[in-house]
Design an enzyme around this catalytic site. Structure first.
Site, mmCIF file in Angstrom:
data_model
loop_
_atom_site.group_PDB
_atom_site.id
_atom_site.type_symbol
_atom_site.label_atom_id
_atom_site.label_comp_id
_atom_site.label_asym_id
_atom_site.label_seq_id
_atom_site.Cartn_x
_atom_site.Cartn_y
_atom_site.Cartn_z
ATOM 1 N N GLU A 40 0.202 -6.026 -4.426
ATOM 2 C CA GLU A 40 0.692 -4.837 -5.148
ATOM 3 C C GLU A 40 1.000 -5.163 -6.610
ATOM 4 O O GLU A 40 2.142 -5.037 -7.070
ATOM 5 C CB GLU A 40 1.929 -4.252 -4.459
ATOM 6 C CG GLU A 40 1.597 -3.526 -3.174
ATOM 7 C CD GLU A 40 2.755 -2.699 -2.627
ATOM 8 O OE1 GLU A 40 3.898 -2.900 -3.068
ATOM 9 O OE2 GLU A 40 2.509 -1.860 -1.761
ATOM 10 N N GLU A 95 -1.460 -1.245 4.052
ATOM 11 C CA GLU A 95 -0.082 -1.208 4.568
ATOM 12 C C GLU A 95 0.330 0.241 4.782
ATOM 13 O O GLU A 95 0.041 1.100 3.944
ATOM 14 C CB GLU A 95 0.918 -1.767 3.539
ATOM 15 C CG GLU A 95 0.881 -3.222 3.261
ATOM 16 C CD GLU A 95 1.954 -3.599 2.220
ATOM 17 O OE1 GLU A 95 2.926 -2.844 2.033
ATOM 18 O OE2 GLU A 95 1.785 -4.648 1.596
HETATM 19 C C1 GAL Z 1 5.115 -3.013 -0.064
HETATM 20 C C2 GAL Z 1 4.891 -4.504 -0.109
HETATM 21 C C3 GAL Z 1 5.227 -5.181 1.198
HETATM 22 C C4 GAL Z 1 6.523 -4.649 1.748
HETATM 23 C C5 GAL Z 1 6.420 -3.149 1.893
HETATM 24 C C6 GAL Z 1 7.664 -2.508 2.493
HETATM 25 O O1 GAL Z 1 5.412 -2.548 -1.345
HETATM 26 O O2 GAL Z 1 3.570 -4.807 -0.445
HETATM 27 O O3 GAL Z 1 5.305 -6.560 0.987
HETATM 28 O O4 GAL Z 1 7.555 -4.982 0.882
HETATM 29 O O5 GAL Z 1 6.226 -2.581 0.631
HETATM 30 O O6 GAL Z 1 7.524 -1.102 2.610
#
Ligand code: GAL
Length: 693
Positions: free
Chosen positions: A182, A340
């Site tokens: 990110e 994610e």
């Molecule tokens: C994203 C990140 C992850 C985790 C996730 C939690 O921004 O890439 O590592 O922190 O959020 O929602």
């Protein structure tokens, strides 16, 4: 004196962005190899095995089998475990993890581990830390504590990437590089001495001479003229408003500086593993403004995105659709990865609401419906410690005797049944023009109204289309618009000549094009296009506006079609167009509010206010009728519809019932998740994916 910094770790001399929409043959091969390695829809998540003892890691493999997991992102925050002290590496644990995953047939997106520099590095080189606009140095003890323009950090990150690439280049589990994580998250702008130097160098490359910069930035205003590039700073605290073009260029620079860091690591990866594709996880959503993802997408082999719902949003499924459509847009319509999302609650909102039963499956399949060929989560196993311990995961704290685990297993089975859709493309004849630069520029200060928010009208049109079962593609203003019958252009405040001509050509070639207020006002340097607004589209629209009339907060203006407008009105003159509706109140009585101009084989409409819901729907219905755009099938309200089409002619209708009661969908075919003939109804909260025909 020779520099201690190797050439590859310095910010590069020129912006090497390839042109939009052109994939090299090598990139195509790398991307194809990824989808070949993942023959079904990819399913899995971030895997952080360093947080767990060996016996838990072994149980993980068994549970992954049960859930149907076939892909994981590994090692994203592992630097301190891989290199506990400078130059001392410990790969034994990662070797084991990679070997066990390979033996279980699970593919790995291996991270470069650079997203959280280890304590020893910060201790030795505090100058790598990012600096905020007010001069605050953002310290360690968290993550993402580095500047992408720090030459020292770039050197260490490149070394770590090379060492990892050398070690795992032939590993059977490795199918993708997950570069950093990110990029731009938490810290999106950088104000340290090396950032300032990189900004100056970037400006010098962009403008060539200080005279050209002075011209572009309009520095005749307020004596802002510069004598040379060394006088320029990053925009920081100042007595009052800053030069808008400087701010716009700084936004461009920050997005580029992070791309340049990404490219530098990919250059290392390419030297060692030229055939393994690389990506990083984007944060495309209706909230991420700081990165130009259309620009970014040219640099990755496959677009990967992270998406999190805002639990307090009662229409979060529509926000999800917006973000997924935008992700597909930046991917140029090609399949993308949901890298994610969450099985249930996150930990970083004020109140972290649990997902309702079935919501996680609806969310996941909505992403597939909108073009995702991978469904992955943050994270595999819920952390026991650390600031994300209350963030949901695939294996929750409660273990496998839980609702979340059962839903994770069910989702794995559903995605397995959906493997035929892999590689198919989402069908759409409606384009919504989206431009990060217009977003940045339209929301700078000192504008006619602070109530003009770039996304608001875009989201209102997208929502109205969503509720009608119509899918829209988000496209860059310079994208090829062939094949779109309806093109919506909202708040495209700044636009260059080529993009304006591209949009005009869509109308002359037969599309119905709608352009809203505060579009086409300035060029790419934020200089007003003179001679009557909107300078870039005046001719296309057959109108000319002499003055803006922004509305007081919470006040509306009436139109003679019975609707009202808010935020904006303006003094439009017809210059070839016809008035479709006009304002009725003083001082704009009788002044056109909605216009239509027949041009070539199509038409160009103008909207001079933000319509109330009924007004927006009425306008959209007129546009849909004229362009003959409709939903793929008839369905009850509350059903989200999209269609994906395979290269082989196969057609998959996704129908997601967001309502509390059973819904009818007029489709025929084979429902893939159940494996049965589709009977025409979908239970409340369920999803049907119908192989039509
Ligand atoms: C994203 C990140 C992850 C985790 C996730 C939690 O921004 O890439 O590592 O922190 O959020 O929602």
């Amino acid at each position: 004196m020779t520099s201690p910094i190797p050439e590859t770790s310095r910010p590069r001399a020129t912006n090497t962005s390839p042109p939009l929409d052109t994939d090299t043959a090598a990139k195509k091969l790398r991307t194809a190899s990824l989808w070949e390695a993942l023959p079904a829809l990819a399913y899995g998540g971030d895997y952080n095995p360093e947080q767990w003892p060996v016996e838990v890691r072994l149980e993980d493999i068994e549970l992954m089998r049960q859930a149907g997991v076939n892909a994981l992102s590994v090692g994203i925050f592992s630097w301190a475990w891989l290199e506990p002290a400078e130059g001392q590496y410990d790969f034994a644990w990662l070797d084991d993890v990679m070997d066990n995953l390979a033996a279980a047939g699970i593919k790995v997106a291996l991270a470069t581990a650079t997203a959280a520099p280890p304590a020893w590095l910060v201790h030795k080189h505090p100058e790598i830390l990012p600096v905020a606009a007010d001069g605050t140095v953002l310290g360690p003890g968290s993550r993402r504590h580095y500047s992408p323009s720090s030459a020292i950090f770039r050197r260490y990150a490149a070394t770590m990437t090379r060492v990892l690439a050398e070690r795992y280049k032939d590993h059977p589990a490795l199918v993708l590089w997950h570069v950093d994580n990110e990029l731009g998250c938490h810290v999106g702008e950088f104000h340290g001495p090396e950032d300032t130097a990189a900004f100056r160098a970037w400006l010098e490359r962009r403008y060539g001479s200080i005279a050209a910069l002075n011209e572009a930035w309009g520095t005749a205003f307020w004596s802002q003229r510069y004598g040379n590039f060394a006088e320029i700073r990053t925009p920081g605290p100042a007595p009052t408003t800053l030069n808008p073009t400087q701010q716009l260029d700084f936004a461009r620079f920050n997005s580029w500086a992070l791309i340049d860091f990404y490219d530098m690591l990919v250059e290392v990866i390419r030297e060692v593993t030229p055939e393994i594709p690389a990506t990083t996880n984007f944060m495309v959503s209706s909230a991420t403004k700081s990165l130009d993802y259309f620009d970014w997408a040219r640099h990755v082999d496959v677009v990967a995105n992270d998406h999190y719902l805002v639990a307090s949003d009662t229409e979060r499924h529509i926000e999800l659709a917006f973000s997924a459509d935008l992700t597909r847009g930046v991917a140029g319509g090609k399949p993308w990865m949901l890298m994610e999302h969450s099985t249930s609650a996150v930990n970083w909102q004020p109140r972290n609401m649990t997902k309702a039963p079935g919501e996680m499956q609806r969310n996941s399949l909505a992403h597939v419906a909108r073009g995702a060929d991978a469904i992955m989560f943050f994270q595999w196993r819920q952390s026991k410690a650390g600031s994300e311990k209350f963030h949901s995961a695939m294996v929750p704290h409660g273990g496998t005797n839980t609702r979340i685990w059962n839903e994770v297993v069910d989702l794995g089975a559903a995605l397995g049944a959906l493997s035929p859709v892999q590689g198919s493309r989402v069908e759409s004849r409606t384009a919504i023009v989206f431009d990060y630069e217009a977003w940045w520029a339209s929301e700078l200060d000192s504008h006619p109204s602070t109530d003009v928010k770039y996304l608001e009208l875009l989201r209102a049109f997208h929502r109205a289309l969503f509720l009608r079962g119509i899918t829209a593609d988000f496209v860059h203003p310079s994208a090829n618009l062939d094949g779109y019958d309806l093109v919506l252009v909202c708040t495209l405040y700044c636009v260059n000549d080529d993009a304006a001509a591209n949009i005009a050509a869509a109308a002359t070639c037969g599309a119905t094009v709608l352009i809203s207020y505060f579009s086409g006002i300035v060029d790419e340097n934020d200089a007003v296009r003179l001679g009557g607004y909107p300078g870039a589209f005046r001719e296309l629209l057959g109108i000319s506006t002499e003055e803006f009339h922004p509305l007081p907060e919470h006040e509306t203006v009436e139109l003679d079609n019975g609707s009202t407008g808010r935020i904006w009105s303006e003094h439009v003159h017809l210059a070839g167009a016809e008035a479709v509706a006009s304002f009725t109140g003083y001082p704009l009585t009788g002044v056109p509010a909605i216009t239509r101009h027949a041009t070539g084989k199509g038409s160009a409409w103008y909207l001079a206010t933000f319509p109330d819901p009924a007004g927006l729907e009425g306008l959209l219905d007129s546009l849909l009728a004229e362009s003959a755009v409709a939903a793929p099938v008839q369905a009850d309200s509350g059903v989200e519809l999209t269609r994906r089409q395979g290269a082989d002619g196969a057609s998959y209708l996704f129908a997601i019932n967001h309502a509390d009661s059973e819904a009818n969908v007029q489709a025929k075919g084979h429902e893939l998740i159940s494996g049965k003939a589709f009977e025409g109804t979908i239970p409340a909260g369920s999803v049907a994916v119908i192989a039509e025909g």
